[in-house]
Motif scaffolding. Structure first.
Motif, PDB file in Angstrom:
ATOM      1  N   THR A   1      44.936   2.479  73.917  1.00 19.40           N
ATOM      2  CA  THR A   1      45.329   1.311  74.706  1.00 19.40           C
ATOM      3  C   THR A   1      46.012   0.339  73.752  1.00 19.40           C
ATOM      4  N   ALA A   2      46.984  -0.406  74.259  1.00 16.81           N
ATOM      5  CA  ALA A   2      47.765  -1.278  73.378  1.00 16.81           C
ATOM      6  C   ALA A   2      48.300  -2.464  74.161  1.00 16.81           C
ATOM      7  N   LEU A   3      48.612  -3.512  73.425  1.00 22.46           N
ATOM      8  CA  LEU A   3      49.213  -4.714  73.991  1.00 22.46           C
ATOM      9  C   LEU A   3      50.221  -5.244  72.994  1.00 22.46           C
ATOM     10  N   ALA A   4      51.483  -5.304  73.402  1.00 21.42           N
ATOM     11  CA  ALA A   4      52.566  -5.796  72.546  1.00 21.42           C
ATOM     12  C   ALA A   4      53.169  -7.030  73.188  1.00 21.42           C
ATOM     13  N   GLY A   5      53.570  -7.982  72.366  1.00 17.88           N
ATOM     14  CA  GLY A   5      54.132  -9.209  72.907  1.00 17.88           C
ATOM     15  C   GLY A   5      55.218  -9.793  72.027  1.00 17.88           C
ATOM     16  N   VAL A   6      56.098 -10.542  72.661  1.00 18.93           N
ATOM     17  CA  VAL A   6      57.118 -11.299  71.948  1.00 18.93           C
ATOM     18  C   VAL A   6      57.214 -12.668  72.611  1.00 18.93           C
ATOM     19  N   GLU A   7      57.321 -13.715  71.778  1.00 19.57           N
ATOM     20  CA  GLU A   7      57.458 -15.078  72.280  1.00 19.57           C
ATOM     21  C   GLU A   7      58.659 -15.740  71.619  1.00 19.57           C
ATOM     22  N   TRP A   8      59.482 -16.365  72.441  1.00 22.48           N
ATOM     23  CA  TRP A   8      60.653 -17.087  71.958  1.00 22.48           C
ATOM     24  C   TRP A   8      60.483 -18.558  72.282  1.00 22.48           C
ATOM     25  N   THR A   9      60.652 -19.422  71.292  1.00 20.53           N
ATOM     26  CA  THR A   9      60.520 -20.864  71.462  1.00 20.53           C
ATOM     27  C   THR A   9      61.786 -21.544  70.953  1.00 20.53           C
ATOM     28  N   ARG A  10      62.342 -22.382  71.796  1.00 22.29           N
ATOM     29  CA  ARG A  10      63.508 -23.164  71.399  1.00 22.29           C
ATOM     30  C   ARG A  10      63.493 -24.474  72.177  1.00 22.29           C
ATOM     31  N   GLY A  11      63.312 -25.564  71.465  1.00 19.93           N
ATOM     32  CA  GLY A  11      63.263 -26.858  72.114  1.00 19.93           C
ATOM     33  C   GLY A  11      62.123 -26.919  73.118  1.00 19.93           C
ATOM     34  N   ASN A  12      62.454 -27.228  74.357  1.00 19.33           N
ATOM     35  CA  ASN A  12      61.455 -27.339  75.423  1.00 19.33           C
ATOM     36  C   ASN A  12      61.215 -26.017  76.141  1.00 19.33           C
ATOM     37  N   TRP A  13      61.873 -24.941  75.693  1.00 20.83           N
ATOM     38  CA  TRP A  13      61.751 -23.651  76.366  1.00 20.83           C
ATOM     39  C   TRP A  13      60.799 -22.729  75.608  1.00 20.83           C
ATOM     40  N   VAL A  14      59.987 -22.019  76.361  1.00 22.06           N
ATOM     41  CA  VAL A  14      59.123 -20.974  75.807  1.00 22.06           C
ATOM     42  C   VAL A  14      59.186 -19.772  76.747  1.00 22.06           C
ATOM     43  N   ALA A  15      59.559 -18.631  76.211  1.00 18.33           N
ATOM     44  CA  ALA A  15      59.611 -17.396  76.994  1.00 18.33           C
ATOM     45  C   ALA A  15      58.746 -16.341  76.318  1.00 18.33           C
ATOM     46  N   THR A  16      57.995 -15.624  77.110  1.00 16.07           N
ATOM     47  CA  THR A  16      57.122 -14.576  76.569  1.00 16.07           C
ATOM     48  C   THR A  16      57.284 -13.295  77.387  1.00 16.07           C
ATOM     49  N   ALA A  17      57.049 -12.171  76.731  1.00 17.20           N
ATOM     50  CA  ALA A  17      57.017 -10.868  77.393  1.00 17.20           C
ATOM     51  C   ALA A  17      55.873 -10.071  76.778  1.00 17.20           C
ATOM     52  N   ASN A  18      55.055  -9.466  77.618  1.00 15.11           N
ATOM     53  CA  ASN A  18      53.924  -8.665  77.162  1.00 15.11           C
ATOM     54  C   ASN A  18      53.988  -7.281  77.789  1.00 15.11           C
ATOM     55  N   LEU A  19      53.771  -6.261  76.971  1.00 15.18           N
ATOM     56  CA  LEU A  19      53.696  -4.878  77.424  1.00 15.18           C
ATOM     57  C   LEU A  19      52.275  -4.378  77.237  1.00 15.18           C
ATOM     58  N   ARG A  20      51.660  -3.915  78.322  1.00 19.63           N
ATOM     59  CA  ARG A  20      50.301  -3.361  78.243  1.00 19.63           C
ATOM     60  C   ARG A  20      50.366  -1.857  78.469  1.00 19.63           C
ATOM     61  N   TYR A  21      49.882  -1.099  77.491  1.00 18.46           N
ATOM     62  CA  TYR A  21      49.941   0.363  77.542  1.00 18.46           C
ATOM     63  C   TYR A  21      48.550   0.943  77.726  1.00 18.46           C
ATOM     64  N   THR A  22      48.428   1.900  78.633  1.00 19.38           N
ATOM     65  CA  THR A  22      47.187   2.640  78.847  1.00 19.38           C
ATOM     66  C   THR A  22      47.489   4.123  78.712  1.00 19.38           C
ATOM     67  N   GLY A  23      46.795   4.795  77.804  1.00 19.08           N
ATOM     68  CA  GLY A  23      47.039   6.212  77.561  1.00 19.08           C
ATOM     69  C   GLY A  23      46.489   7.105  78.659  1.00 19.08           C
ATOM     70  N   HIS A  24      46.815   8.375  78.571  1.00 19.09           N
ATOM     71  CA  HIS A  24      46.372   9.336  79.583  1.00 19.09           C
ATOM     72  C   HIS A  24      44.908   9.699  79.370  1.00 19.09           C
ATOM     73  N   TYR A  25      44.277  10.197  80.412  1.00 22.52           N
ATOM     74  CA  TYR A  25      42.891  10.674  80.320  1.00 22.52           C
ATOM     75  C   TYR A  25      42.660  11.728  81.388  1.00 22.52           C
ATOM     76  N   ALA A  26      41.719  12.644  81.111  1.00 24.19           N
ATOM     77  CA  ALA A  26      41.492  13.818  81.952  1.00 24.19           C
ATOM     78  C   ALA A  26      40.664  13.473  83.179  1.00 24.19           C
ATOM     79  N   TYR A  27      40.673  14.392  84.128  1.00 22.13           N
ATOM     80  CA  TYR A  27      39.955  14.211  85.400  1.00 22.13           C
ATOM     81  C   TYR A  27      38.442  14.168  85.196  1.00 22.13           C
ATOM     82  N   ARG A  28      37.930  15.104  84.411  1.00 18.78           N
ATOM     83  CA  ARG A  28      36.477  15.237  84.270  1.00 18.78           C
ATOM     84  C   ARG A  28      35.874  14.028  83.560  1.00 18.78           C
ATOM     85  N   THR A  29      34.589  13.766  83.810  1.00 26.95           N
ATOM     86  CA  THR A  29      33.910  12.669  83.129  1.00 26.95           C
ATOM     87  C   THR A  29      33.679  12.979  81.663  1.00 26.95           C
TER      88      THR A  29
END
Length: 956
Positions: free
Chosen positions: A846-874
């Motif tokens: 599992t992972a979480l990546a982010g980028v934030e841009w700040t300039r003057g009164n502006w703030v922009a962010t983007a976040n990517l949340r990744y979830t890996g694969h997993y099998a059917y059985r418990t």
């Protein structure tokens, strides 16, 4: 995305920011506003790092210093000796450094570069990435710290923290604490608010859970292995217990809009906090230090025009009297429910009512195979009565109040905190189903079985209400360089769960026998009301106690100061969980009938913690705690943490600890009776005679046994050993990297005694076998035992990079990755450990990546949340394997997926700030192959789709 407490700047002499927007805070909270004006003797040798010198000055002067770490990296202090006020001493120490101290109030100073700073030194040393100081919330008073009892000026533990601060919370767009935490790498959901997602499973075994509660855990070790704190105080459990034996902490009871920051300690911490901290600690810090008026609001809707939500928050803070401070906060959140009929991918979910009872690990389980044909008339077509009517997102109504008050009393300070919350949730699923035997001479058998849906009764509906209250009062003082804190805390949670649409067995049997109920025809409303009465479950938990702690410098060694923290605490916890009488009597069928749970016990503890330098750049943190739990005696939990700063760019750290978990109050009561009607079980021939014996060979016979249950007066706490090791790198001024490995070995686990294990070891449990007058074995009394163990190992990577440009603003990049290397469980002694990592709802990555841009009164962010694969059985050896139809389609594994969230803020309107957030911007819809009856994972999937949220903030 959140960051780790990794201290990237000059690891040899660093104090990393802890939830304060990457700013360094050296904090000694003064008892009154006169501390900084007190004259004290200061002695600081020339040549020490400026960071160390400032830390010693702040500690001695009982003041707070706020500054970005890169301001002091690789700077050296001048000599300072004499009697000064803290302000004068600070000014003298900064002479020639190019830095100045600006007073925020009498006890708080912010360091900035002087207007005419001297030319920088040669660039050989490497420093921390620049951090904008405007992100630091000031003034800052007493600071709660997770993972240690030592105060901030002495903080540099060997355990990293994940810190989610207020800025990140606002830019995330998440509306609940549960949503925020489940998005973090390595965090697992162990109780989702949506309890009716699997229609068939809920009908046969869903009425004894913590319906409506939202809970997560660390490392996949379950609800009882992660400790939740509110402002450093243990959080009381949800009013309705979870399943058979657990209590969970309801994250919905903490309004996210009133949270200052969240700190996640991913390390065993029983030596610091006691029971339940084997996997780690989550500390929720509420907003207490605020002056002025703030109004926040947001409104949101999905791209399909549904799932609307509205939120309003008001905060007020003011000073009063002579040094007093009052903060009030109120929050309201309303969220509309979302049904499966609103999403194409969910409309076919929940179809089929076939289910299988099976032994897995020696215990009885139930699996809904989803392969049945459900009808609303005896001769009609197969109809999906569940998927379109099943709730994907609960309807939610949350109201919260928060109050904080503090005021000096001479040289002391008194304080009080009040938190109140009420949450109402509603959800539903398709109508109840039953298998009816219908006489049909056209069939070879003369009859047929119809899986009939009682659509005239209506959908199964569930409504929960929970109320939580916490009141704390305390007194603290600052004698010299020490501080002490005495706190009384009282918490109460009350919950109700009302369910309609489930069938009362006695009424149904009678109505079918006398013909008063006609399947598929018109039926008397009075009969339908009697057939499906309202079921009411009520529950209450409480936790009341005290804590007394003190910390300060114990001694001054040549290599630095030795810090000491010590304390005692005690609390009483109570539980009263009352199912509906019809459920207790099993007149509304449940495979595991609920029963009344009551409990009451007192727990006391004493602890000590020391932080000491052992050599240049090498420090140790030693902690030990002794807990006494009612009925179980004492438990001792030690912990050792080491940190070695090899160079200004490389540090190593690690901990080794022992932990424990006392049995919960539900576990102290008798466990649920499993199947009073009896099941067919393979029994060793040595235990014969038995009821309905039939030989099957290899020394075994099939017998019919009734599985009842009894309490275990000899139940003992679980034990654990945890180990962490990490490296911190700062290869460039703009780049920081931390890699940590965690391993927890839990043994003497509390679980229901596996029936198969007891049958193969009858001499170990002779009192649990029951025979009739003729000596035939007819029943087995199952009980909770300390049996089995779990080992988990995970790797955590945290990377941060900052890029400042002259004309395009600044960019911050972050990446957090959790790799679940091993999750092994041994159910019984001698058995091979089973593999759980990479299987049902336990993705390895599992992972979480982010980028934030700040300039003057502006703030922009983007976040990517990744979830890996997993099998059917418990698990790798689970008896419930991937069904053949899924196997044929290649759907025995849930594929990996990524979610993208975007946020844009603008603050150029004076006191106003506005923002727009887009959740799941790529409109990813779930693809889940974990249960045929479900089309999504309640743990990971976003069920709403692309979602737009508009927000505003006003403050003055």
């Amino acid at each position: 995305m959140p960051r780790r407490h990794v201290a990237f700047a000059a690891p040899g002499r660093r104090r990393a920011a802890l939830g304060l927007a990457l700013a360094l805070s050296i904090a000694c909270a003064a008892a009154a506003g006169t501390q900084a004006a007190t004259t004290r003797h200061y002695r600081i040798a020339a040549g020490a790092s400026l960071d160390d010198a400032l830390r010693r000055l702040a500690h001695r002067g009982n003041i707070q210093l706020l500054y970005a770490p890169e301001l002091t990296a690789h700077r050296r202090a001048i000599a300072l000796e004499g009697d000064f006020t803290a302000a004068d001493a600070l000014a003298r120490l900064l002479q020639g450094s190019g830095l100045v101290a600006e007073a925020v109030n009498a006890d708080t100073f912010v360091l900035r570069r002087a207007a005419t700073a001297p030319a920088p030194a040669p660039a050989a040393p490497r420093t921390l990435p620049a951090v904008p100081l405007e992100n630091v919330p000031v003034p800052l008073l007493t600071v709660e710290v997770t993972g240690t009892h030592l105060r901030r000026t002495a903080l540099e533990t060997a355990s990293p923290l994940t810190v989610i601060d207020r800025r990140q919370i606002e830019h995330s767009g998440y509306q609940t604490l549960f949503e925020l935490l489940r998005a973090q790498p390595g965090v697992r959901v162990n109780n989702a608010p949506v309890a009716l997602s699997d229609n068939a499973l809920y009908q046969v075994n869903g009425l004894s859970g913590a319906t409506g509660a939202a809970a997560v855990d660390l490392h996949g070790l379950g609800a009882t292995a992660t400790l939740f704190l509110v402002d450093g105080q243990r959080m009381a459990g949800y009013g309705l217990s979870q399943g058979e034996f657990s209590l969970v902490n309801d994250l919905e009871s903490i309004p996210l809009s009133l949270v200052e920051r969240v700190e996640v300690l991913r390390d065993g911490a029983s030596a610091i906090y006691g029971s339940d901290a084997m996997a780690g600690v989550v500390n929720i810090i509420l907003r207490k230090h605020f002056e002025g008026v703030a109004l926040d609001g947001n409104t949101g809707i999905s791209s399909r025009g549904d799932a609307a939500q509205h939120r309003g928050t008001a905060s007020f803070g003011t000073a009063f009297g002579h040094g007093g401070h009052l903060v009030l906060g109120a929050d309201y959140l309303d969220r509309a429910p979302l049904l499966g009929s609103a999403r194409r991918w969910a409309r076919n979910g929940g179809d089929g009512g076939d289910g299988t009872y099976y032994f897995d690990g020696g215990q009885i389980g139930y699996g809904n195979t989803g392969g049945g044909c459900t009808r609303i008339t005896l001769d009609g077509p197969c109809t999906n009565t569940s998927g379109p009517l099943t709730t994907l997102q609960t309807g939610l109504d949350s109201r919260s109040l928060l109050a904080h008050l503090d005021h000096p009393l001479g040289t002391l300070e008194a304080y009080a905190d009040l938190r109140w919350n009420m949450v109402r949730q509603r959800q539903q699923t398709g109508p109840a189903t039953e298998q009816l035997l219908i006489y049909d001479p056209a069939t070879p058998q003369g009859s047929r079985v119809v899986n009939y849906a009682f659509s005239d009764v209506g959908p199964i509906r569930d409504a929960t209400q929970s109320r939580s209250t916490q009141l704390s009062v305390g007194l603290r003082g600052h004698p010299g360089d020490w501080q002490w804190d005495l706190r009384l805390d009282d918490q109460h949670n009350a919950g109700t769960d009302r369910a309609r649409g489930l069938l009362r067995s006695s009424v149904l049997d009678q109505a079918l026998a006398d013909g008063s109920y006609r399947p598929g025809g018109h039926n008397d409303p009075a009969l339908l009301a009697a057939l499906s009465p309202e079921l009411l479950r009520t529950g209450r938990t409480s936790q009341s106690g005290f804590s007394l702690r003190a910390d300060g410098p114990l001694a001054q060694w040549r290599l630095g100061e030795v810090g000491l923290a010590a304390g005692i605490e005690g609390y009483r916890e109570q539980l009263d969980d009352q199912p509906d009488p019809l459920l207790i009597a099993n007149d509304v069928f449940q495979f595991q009938p609920p029963y009344v749970r009551r409990g009451n016990r007192w727990i006391s503890a004493a602890y000590v913690e020391m932080d000491m330098p052992l050599a240049q750049g090498f420090t140790a943190n030693v902690a030990a705690r002794a807990d006494h739990s009612g009925g179980f005696g004492w438990a001792f939990s030690p912990r050792l943490g080491l940190k070695w700063d090899v160079t200004d760019s490389v540090s190593f750290r690690g901990t080794i600890a022992r932990g424990y978990r006392a049995p919960t109050l539900p576990e102290l009561d008798r466990p649920q009776a499993l199947l009073p009607t009896g099941v067919r079980v393979e029994v060793p021939d040595a235990l014969l005679p038995c009821v309905n014996a039939r030989p099957v060979g290899s020394g075994y016979s099939l017998c019919t046994l009734r599985l009842d249950s009894v309490s275990n007066p000899h139940l003992q706490p679980e034990r654990s050993r945890s180990l962490t090791f990490g490296v911190v790198l700062a290869p460039t001024p703009a780049l920081g990297i931390a890699l940590d490995v965690y391993q927890v070995d839990r043994r003497h686990e509390i679980r229901a005694l596996p029936v198969s294990y007891a049958l193969d070891h009858p001499d170990a449990y002779p009192e649990l076998f029951r025979r009739d007058a003729q000596g035939a074995l007819y029943a087995f009394d199952q009980q909770l035992v300390n049996l089995g163990k779990t080992m988990v190992r995970s790797f955590d990577l945290d990377v941060r990079y900052r890029l400042d440009t002259a004309h395009r603003g600044s960019f911050s990049f972050s990446l957090g990755v959790d790799w679940l290397s091993r999750l092994r469980r041994q159910i019984e002694p001698g058995a091979l450990p089973d593999v759980y990592d990479g299987y049902a709802d336990q993705p390895k990555a599992t992972a979480l990546a982010g980028v934030e841009w700040t300039r003057g009164n502006w703030v922009a962010t983007a976040n990517l949340r990744y979830t890996g694969h997993y099998a059917y059985r418990t698990s790798a050896n689970s008896l419930l394997t991937c069904p053949k139809e899924l196997r044929a389609a290649g759907h025995c594994s849930t594929p990996a997926f990524t979610l993208l969230d975007l946020n844009l803020d603008y603050g150029g309107f004076g006191h106003w700030r506005i923002g727009v957030n887009v959740h799941n911007a790529l409109d990813h819809h779930p693809r889940y192959f974990g249960r045929p009856s479900l089309t999504y994972s309640p743990s990971f999937d976003d069920v709403v789709g692309r979602y737009f949220l508009l927000s505003f903030h006003y403050q003055r």
